[in-house]
Design an enzyme around this catalytic site. Structure first.
Site: not given
Lengths: 286, 307
Positions: A111, A147, A200-201, A208-209
């Protein structure tokens, strides 16, 4: 299943980011997880306060040396995430190269954490290290749109842009609310799929992990079926995030925004979803 | 179940000791585990080589400060094990005392790791710290016979001695004591060792009662590392689920140990090959593979209630 992962990520005493986010789900799925903690902090840096210690590149090397001296430096996967230090990242690169020599089939899941929403949140000098040294070694890459643009020097305005990648790896591109996956299949073409993900708010940390770890797991179980691997990965994310937001909202009370502490992923409570995620998102083959 | 454990133990990159041994099983059982890694080593110190870094008492304090500043220092359990440093241990005591003030119902599960088979394998100056500061704030302790004798100054030659030693340990603080292994002869023969447990309760009318159990544990012909850490973690879990039934808590705990060890020894022998002694890497606990046994251990060891 005999599959060993080396995960080099942060450790937090409380909460779920870095190795805390990746390890339990991988272990629950039967992977042996060796973990090198790149830092030890009380909690992630989104809280009001955080304190702790970082591992230097030299200390990382010392730990690796211990593994090597015992001749147990054989891994099937390596997993890395958020890093703030170029010398640390360069040591990670050296270690990966050596591990790939020891096992040429090793898969490096990376990542390339650099930033989001148009801004970098790591030191700028990490970009050339990622671009020139890390990404060339990666077999699976999970950049977000920002990214991906940084790494390729190109803007991504349409799905077509996202798909035109020169990276020779499985690239899973998060472009809210779409995930685009590109996988070279040995010829000049590639398998491409795309998924719509419900927004989602809330701001989550550690997702991410978890995503990278679960992508590792599901591509391992479905090496020739990218569609299923991605559907399972994104579905797990959905279940964990939904459970988390429900709990956080409950804890915060009506009309109040949940705090970072309340928004910690409900990881342990999501064990059944991690083991066997019900598919809630369908991937489209492009 | 909303139950949060603070575990302050070693971390090894590879293998299962300390926090690596305790966290996964507790998480699999639904506990939230906050973990402070007292060291980070490549692997446990029974391998030919080991390398890594240790956390100082000050660094431990800094981590705790972070938790406290965020007002999230509320724990239901604290779990500690192997330590080599007196100042570190004293900092742990300070933290436990503060956490107990924040939550008076907090249960401190302490494995008072001092030594085994007649000798200490930690620095001698840890002994007074355990005896005078740590054990008095502990609620559950898991000493082996050597540690129980050392802490009380009394030898164990008979079951009666063991009961007296456990009563002495209760008087020092902990309401639950499990002597994890002893040299006492087992009624099932010399392929078994004897463990004992004692739990002190206060009845609603204020009177005290003590439940004592004896467990015959099959001996295994191998040296395992990390089993004590797994034991303390599982005793935490099963006394949580059976707070007034030490017999049941011990049966579950010892049974989990049995399943994990059996799986490990089978695998280790397979890897080592016929006629060869398995190596430390081969003997690492088959933790991840034992998930189902951890979640729901079939009872294979029975605890006998003794007077």
């Amino acid at each position: 299943m005999e599959c060993r992962v080396l995960s080099i990520q942060s450790h937090v005493v409380r909460g779920y980011v870095g190795n805390k986010s990746a390890t339990f789900p991988l272990q629950v799925l039967g992977f042996e997880v060796d973990s090198i903690n790149s830092v030890q902090f009380s909690n992630h840096t989104g809280y009001a306060h955080w304190k702790g210690q970082v591992l230097t590149a030299e200390e990382l090397n010392v730990l690796y040396e211990g593994i090597k001296l015992n001749k147990v430096n054989h891994y099937d996967y390596i997993l890395t995430g958020y890093s703030r230090d170029t010398s640390f990242l360069e040591m990670v690169v050296d270690i990966i190269k050596e591990l790939k020599k020891a096992n040429p089939s090793l898969v490096y899941v990376c990542d390339p954490v650099m930033g989001d929403h148009g801004a970098m949140y790591v030191p700028e000098n990490l970009l050339p290290v990622y671009r020139d040294k890390v990404v060339p070694l990666a077999d699976i890459l999970t950049p977000n749109q920002f990214e991906a643009e940084l790494l390729t020097g190109r803007k991504i305005n349409t799905q077509q842009d996202a798909v035109e990648f020169n990276l020779l790896s499985l690239v899973v591109l998060y472009h809210h609310p779409v995930v685009t996956v590109v996988k070279p299949d040995g010829t000049n073409s590639s398998q491409k799929i795309c998924m719509d993900i419900p927004k989602v708010d809330a701001v989550f940390v550690g997702t991410g992990d978890l995503f990278a770890a679960m992508l590792l797991a599901w591509t391992h179980h479905h090496p020739k079926d990218l569609k299923t691997a991605c559907e399972k990965t994104v579905s797990v994310m959905h279940h964990v995030v939904k459970r988390t937001i429900t709990y956080a909202t409950e804890m915060a009370g009506p009309g109040k925004r949940p705090s970072p502490a309340q928004l910690e992923l409900r990881m342990v409570q999501s064990k059944a979803d991690i083991e066997n995620p019900a598919i809630v998102v369908e991937a489209k083959v492009l | 179940m909303e139950c949060r454990v603070l575990s302050i133990q070693s971390h090894v990159v590879r293998g299962y000791v300390g926090n690596k041994s305790a966290s996964f099983p507790l998480q699999v059982l639904g506990f939230e585990v906050d973990s402070i890694n007292s060291v980070q080593f490549s692997n446990h110190t029974g391998y030919s080589h080991w390398k890594g870094q240790v956390l100082t008492a000050d660094e431990l304090h800094v981590l705790y400060e972070g938790i406290k500043l965020n007002n999230v220092h509320q724990y239901d359990y604290v779990l500690t094990g192997y330590t080599r440093d007196t100042s570190f241990l004293e900092m742990v005591v300070d933290i436990v005392q503060e956490l107990k003030r924040a939550n008076p119902n907090l249960v401190y599960v302490c494995d008072p790791v001092l030594g085994d088979h007649g000798s200490m394998y930690v620095p001698q100056n840890l002994y007074p710290v355990y005896k005078n500061k740590v054990v008095p704030v502990a609620d559950i302790i898991t000493p082996n016979q050597f540690e129980a004798e050392l802490l009380t100054g009394k030898n164990i030659s008979t079951e009666k001695d063991a009961v007296e030693v456990m009563d002495l340990l209760h008087a020092m603080g902990p309401d639950t004591v499990v002597i994890t292994s002893s040299d006492l002869p087992s009624r099932l023969g010399d392929r078994f060792l004897v463990s004992l447990g004692s739990q002190r309760h206060v009845r609603p009318d204020g009177s005290r009662t003590t439940q004592r159990v004896r467990i015959e544990v099959p001996k295994v012909d191998a040296v395992f590392v990390g089993t004590g850490d797994l034991f303390a973690a599982m005793l935490l879990a099963w006394t949580h689920h059976y707070p007034n039934d030490l017999k049941m808590a011990c049966e579950k705990t010892f049974s989990v140990m049995h399943h994990v060890i059996q799986r490990t020894i089978s695998y280790a022998h397979e890897l080592a090959g016929p006629g060869r002694r398995p190596s430390p890497p081969q003997l690492e606990l088959r933790m991840v593979q034992s998930k189902a046994d951890i979640e729901d251990p079939a009872i294979v060891t029975e605890a006998t209630v003794i007077s």
